[in-house]
Design a protein around this motif. Sequence first.
Motif, PDB file in Angstrom:
ATOM      1  N   GLN A 207     -43.909  11.000 102.991  1.00 51.56           N
ATOM      2  CA  GLN A 207     -43.608  12.388 102.614  1.00 51.56           C
ATOM      3  C   GLN A 207     -43.441  13.260 103.855  1.00 51.56           C
ATOM      4  OE1 GLN A 207     -46.623  14.902 100.834  1.00 51.56           O
ATOM      5  NE2 GLN A 207     -45.236  15.486  99.175  1.00 51.56           N
ATOM      6  N   ARG A 208     -42.560  14.234 103.761  1.00 48.10           N
ATOM      7  CA  ARG A 208     -42.299  15.110 104.916  1.00 48.10           C
ATOM      8  C   ARG A 208     -43.596  15.769 105.379  1.00 48.10           C
ATOM      9  NH1 ARG A 208     -38.607  18.052 101.717  1.00 48.10           N
ATOM     10  NH2 ARG A 208     -39.785  19.847 102.383  1.00 48.10           N
ATOM     11  N   PRO A 209     -43.752  15.951 106.687  1.00 44.99           N
ATOM     12  CA  PRO A 209     -45.019  16.486 107.193  1.00 44.99           C
ATOM     13  C   PRO A 209     -45.274  17.944 106.835  1.00 44.99           C
ATOM     14  CG  PRO A 209     -43.475  16.013 108.994  1.00 44.99           C
ATOM     15  CD  PRO A 209     -42.860  15.473 107.748  1.00 44.99           C
TER      16      PRO A 209
ATOM     17  N   GLY B  86     -34.563  10.032 106.033  1.00 38.28           N
ATOM     18  CA  GLY B  86     -35.557  10.969 105.526  1.00 38.28           C
ATOM     19  C   GLY B  86     -36.536  10.295 104.585  1.00 38.28           C
ATOM     20  N   PHE B  87     -37.416  11.109 104.058  1.00 39.80           N
ATOM     21  CA  PHE B  87     -38.480  10.640 103.161  1.00 39.80           C
ATOM     22  C   PHE B  87     -37.891   9.892 101.955  1.00 39.80           C
ATOM     23  CE2 PHE B  87     -41.075  12.741  99.527  1.00 39.80           C
ATOM     24  CZ  PHE B  87     -41.800  11.583  99.283  1.00 39.80           C
ATOM     25  N   ILE B  88     -37.099  10.573 101.153  1.00 37.23           N
ATOM     26  CA  ILE B  88     -36.615   9.954  99.911  1.00 37.23           C
ATOM     27  C   ILE B  88     -35.464   8.986 100.203  1.00 37.23           C
ATOM     28  CG2 ILE B  88     -35.773  10.409  97.573  1.00 37.23           C
ATOM     29  CD1 ILE B  88     -36.929  13.280  97.864  1.00 37.23           C
ATOM     30  N   GLY B  89     -34.570   9.374 101.129  1.00 36.98           N
ATOM     31  CA  GLY B  89     -33.396   8.545 101.427  1.00 36.98           C
ATOM     32  C   GLY B  89     -33.767   7.149 101.895  1.00 36.98           C
TER      33      GLY B  89
ATOM     34  N   SER C 279     -40.905  18.278  93.258  1.00 39.94           N
ATOM     35  CA  SER C 279     -42.052  17.996  94.159  1.00 39.94           C
ATOM     36  C   SER C 279     -42.336  16.506  94.314  1.00 39.94           C
ATOM     37  CB  SER C 279     -43.318  18.693  93.655  1.00 39.94           C
ATOM     38  OG  SER C 279     -43.093  20.074  93.584  1.00 39.94           O
ATOM     39  N   ILE C 280     -41.535  15.857  95.126  1.00 42.56           N
ATOM     40  CA  ILE C 280     -41.690  14.422  95.327  1.00 42.56           C
ATOM     41  C   ILE C 280     -42.798  14.160  96.351  1.00 42.56           C
ATOM     42  CG2 ILE C 280     -40.423  12.277  95.799  1.00 42.56           C
ATOM     43  CD1 ILE C 280     -39.220  14.040  93.501  1.00 42.56           C
ATOM     44  N   TYR C 281     -43.621  13.171  96.076  1.00 44.14           N
ATOM     45  CA  TYR C 281     -44.704  12.821  97.005  1.00 44.14           C
ATOM     46  C   TYR C 281     -44.790  11.304  97.091  1.00 44.14           C
ATOM     47  CZ  TYR C 281     -47.607  11.323  93.123  1.00 44.14           C
ATOM     48  OH  TYR C 281     -48.081  10.629  92.037  1.00 44.14           O
TER      49      TYR C 281
ATOM     50  N   ALA D 252     -35.715  19.159 111.950  1.00 52.51           N
ATOM     51  CA  ALA D 252     -36.540  19.865 110.955  1.00 52.51           C
ATOM     52  C   ALA D 252     -37.981  19.351 111.032  1.00 52.51           C
ATOM     53  CB  ALA D 252     -35.966  19.666 109.551  1.00 52.51           C
ATOM     54  N   TYR D 253     -38.131  18.067 111.327  1.00 53.15           N
ATOM     55  CA  TYR D 253     -39.417  17.516 111.769  1.00 53.15           C
ATOM     56  C   TYR D 253     -39.115  16.394 112.744  1.00 53.15           C
ATOM     57  CZ  TYR D 253     -38.777  14.136 107.871  1.00 53.15           C
ATOM     58  OH  TYR D 253     -38.287  13.197 107.001  1.00 53.15           O
ATOM     59  N   ASP D 254     -40.155  15.799 113.324  1.00 53.45           N
ATOM     60  CA  ASP D 254     -39.982  14.873 114.455  1.00 53.45           C
ATOM     61  C   ASP D 254     -39.019  13.719 114.107  1.00 53.45           C
ATOM     62  OD1 ASP D 254     -40.214  13.186 116.567  1.00 53.45           O
ATOM     63  OD2 ASP D 254     -42.393  12.941 116.451  1.00 53.45           O
TER      64      ASP D 254
ATOM     65  N   SER E 101     -29.480  27.820  98.448  1.00 54.53           N
ATOM     66  CA  SER E 101     -28.579  26.867  99.125  1.00 54.53           C
ATOM     67  C   SER E 101     -28.451  25.575  98.321  1.00 54.53           C
ATOM     68  CB  SER E 101     -29.063  26.588 100.558  1.00 54.53           C
ATOM     69  OG  SER E 101     -30.234  25.794 100.566  1.00 54.53           O
ATOM     70  N   LYS E 102     -29.531  25.145  97.675  1.00 50.34           N
ATOM     71  CA  LYS E 102     -29.442  23.926  96.865  1.00 50.34           C
ATOM     72  C   LYS E 102     -28.613  24.182  95.602  1.00 50.34           C
ATOM     73  CE  LYS E 102     -30.958  20.477  97.719  1.00 50.34           C
ATOM     74  NZ  LYS E 102     -30.427  19.386  98.581  1.00 50.34           N
ATOM     75  N   LEU E 103     -28.745  25.378  95.047  1.00 42.16           N
ATOM     76  CA  LEU E 103     -27.933  25.720  93.872  1.00 42.16           C
ATOM     77  C   LEU E 103     -26.454  25.781  94.251  1.00 42.16           C
ATOM     78  CD1 LEU E 103     -27.691  26.550  90.913  1.00 42.16           C
ATOM     79  CD2 LEU E 103     -28.170  28.911  91.605  1.00 42.16           C
TER      80      LEU E 103
ATOM     81  N   PRO F 183     -34.300  31.474  99.686  1.00 43.36           N
ATOM     82  CA  PRO F 183     -32.983  31.126 100.231  1.00 43.36           C
ATOM     83  C   PRO F 183     -32.720  29.624 100.158  1.00 43.36           C
ATOM     84  CG  PRO F 183     -34.069  32.737 101.622  1.00 43.36           C
ATOM     85  CD  PRO F 183     -35.096  32.309 100.616  1.00 43.36           C
ATOM     86  N   TYR F 184     -33.760  28.788 100.339  1.00 52.21           N
ATOM     87  CA  TYR F 184     -33.574  27.334 100.193  1.00 52.21           C
ATOM     88  C   TYR F 184     -33.044  27.019  98.792  1.00 52.21           C
ATOM     89  CZ  TYR F 184     -34.869  22.502  99.106  1.00 52.21           C
ATOM     90  OH  TYR F 184     -34.838  21.192  98.676  1.00 52.21           O
ATOM     91  N   GLY F 185     -33.685  27.599  97.760  1.00 53.60           N
ATOM     92  CA  GLY F 185     -33.241  27.350  96.381  1.00 53.60           C
ATOM     93  C   GLY F 185     -31.802  27.784  96.169  1.00 53.60           C
TER      94      GLY F 185
ATOM     95  N   VAL G 247     -26.347   7.247 106.483  1.00 51.80           N
ATOM     96  CA  VAL G 247     -25.930   8.261 107.453  1.00 51.80           C
ATOM     97  C   VAL G 247     -27.084   9.222 107.697  1.00 51.80           C
ATOM     98  CG1 VAL G 247     -24.262  10.074 107.975  1.00 51.80           C
ATOM     99  CG2 VAL G 247     -23.638   8.205 106.455  1.00 51.80           C
ATOM    100  N   ASP G 248     -27.316   9.554 108.943  1.00 50.79           N
ATOM    101  CA  ASP G 248     -28.312  10.581 109.249  1.00 50.79           C
ATOM    102  C   ASP G 248     -27.986  11.215 110.601  1.00 50.79           C
ATOM    103  OD1 ASP G 248     -31.346  10.893 107.771  1.00 50.79           O
ATOM    104  OD2 ASP G 248     -31.006  11.982 109.648  1.00 50.79           O
ATOM    105  N   ALA G 249     -28.309  12.491 110.719  1.00 48.59           N
ATOM    106  CA  ALA G 249     -28.097  13.210 111.981  1.00 48.59           C
ATOM    107  C   ALA G 249     -29.404  13.348 112.759  1.00 48.59           C
ATOM    108  CB  ALA G 249     -27.515  14.588 111.706  1.00 48.59           C
TER     109      ALA G 249
END
Length: 341
Positions: free
Chosen positions: A197-199, A24-27, A191-193, A50-52, A166-168, A162-164, A44-46
């Motif tokens: 960065q994710r599309p 991913g972006f940050i990983g 807000s990482i940039y 979620a994007y291409d 799930s992260k909590l 709902p995302y927040g 590790v990644d699956a």
Amino acid sequence: MEQPAAVAAPVPGTPLALVTGVAGFIGSHLAERLVTEGWQVRGVDAFTDAYDPARKRANLRWLQTRCEFELVEADLAADDLGPLVRGSDVVLHLAAEPGVPGSWGPAFAAYCRGNVLATQRLLEAAAAGGAPRVVYASSSSIYGDDAASPVAEDSLPRPASPYGVSKLAGELLVGAYARRGLLGVSLRFFSIYGPRQRPDMAIHRFIEAALAGRPLTLYGSGAQTRDFTFVDDAVAATAAAATADLEPGAVLNVAAGAPVSLSTVVDLLREQLGPSGLAVRRGPERPGDVAWTWGATDQARDRLGWTAATDLRSGLARQIAWHRGRARAGQAAPACARPVP
Ligand code: NAD
């Protein structure tokens, strides 16, 4: 339960970090930093959609030239994690189902699986003796909408999406396993940039639209304010948390501490890209998008010896350069010729 692909044995005398969400972006940035600092990295990644996934594979191009790096394709929510985690000095858990707007409705099932179940399974494997320390990538989204002043780690979480939630939930799981003795800590990224960065994220969308001569879409009034944090800075904080003296259950904001409105971001991009390519089209406010994020930074400074080093103008310049260079990035580097023993 599936067996993941066989993993290489740790190299004696070299610290081993397991980085989840490595493509991913940050990983991917984090794994690059760790390899450069002398770590062996099992990533590790699956390659979720979620994007291409092709973008994610491209993020690994440099890492896959390095013998200190090993990629394991596995799903944290389904595969046997014991062999993956075993022997790691630290697990840096960045894998997630990302994004606020898409987390409403039936899509929430994927957020429960990717952010709650996957985190619990990973913590269980670490607590079973697989790894002594887990660093969890949490989010400013756990705070909700109350951040018109810098929000400290002990503020009451009130996620607005709902995302927040799930992260909590992931953070609370880290806390529960910490009470059982696992050195689990959470970093709340703001807000990482930056490059890769994710599309779906605003700055990525703005720059791509501007470079293509299309109008960019600004949802809401543009007055919404974000504590934008450059990816190299977020990665420096995460690498520091891999070894810092922290107590089980510690929670730290990872924020630049300098909130800026989205309209100001558009102005800064206009400064660098020229006014002609930056027509703005207004879109409706999106449910779950909060008015403010602004993180208090004293805990990260005191506990990690970390503060953000990159100002928004220069961080945006680096991201613009990455977007411009993406077309040229297709040249393959030679693969690692010697597998890690
Ligand atoms: P990303 O989508 O680019 O990276 C996440 C990676 O995790 C992807 O490559 C995906 O394929 C992988 N993944 C997802 N589910 C998986 C599973 N079950 N098993 C294995 N791999 C899986 O996202 P990102 O922007 O790099 O975010 C990284 C982390 O930081 C996430 O935990 C996210 O919630 C958190 N975070 C990011 C931001 C930000 O601004 N980007 C802000 C706050 C928190």
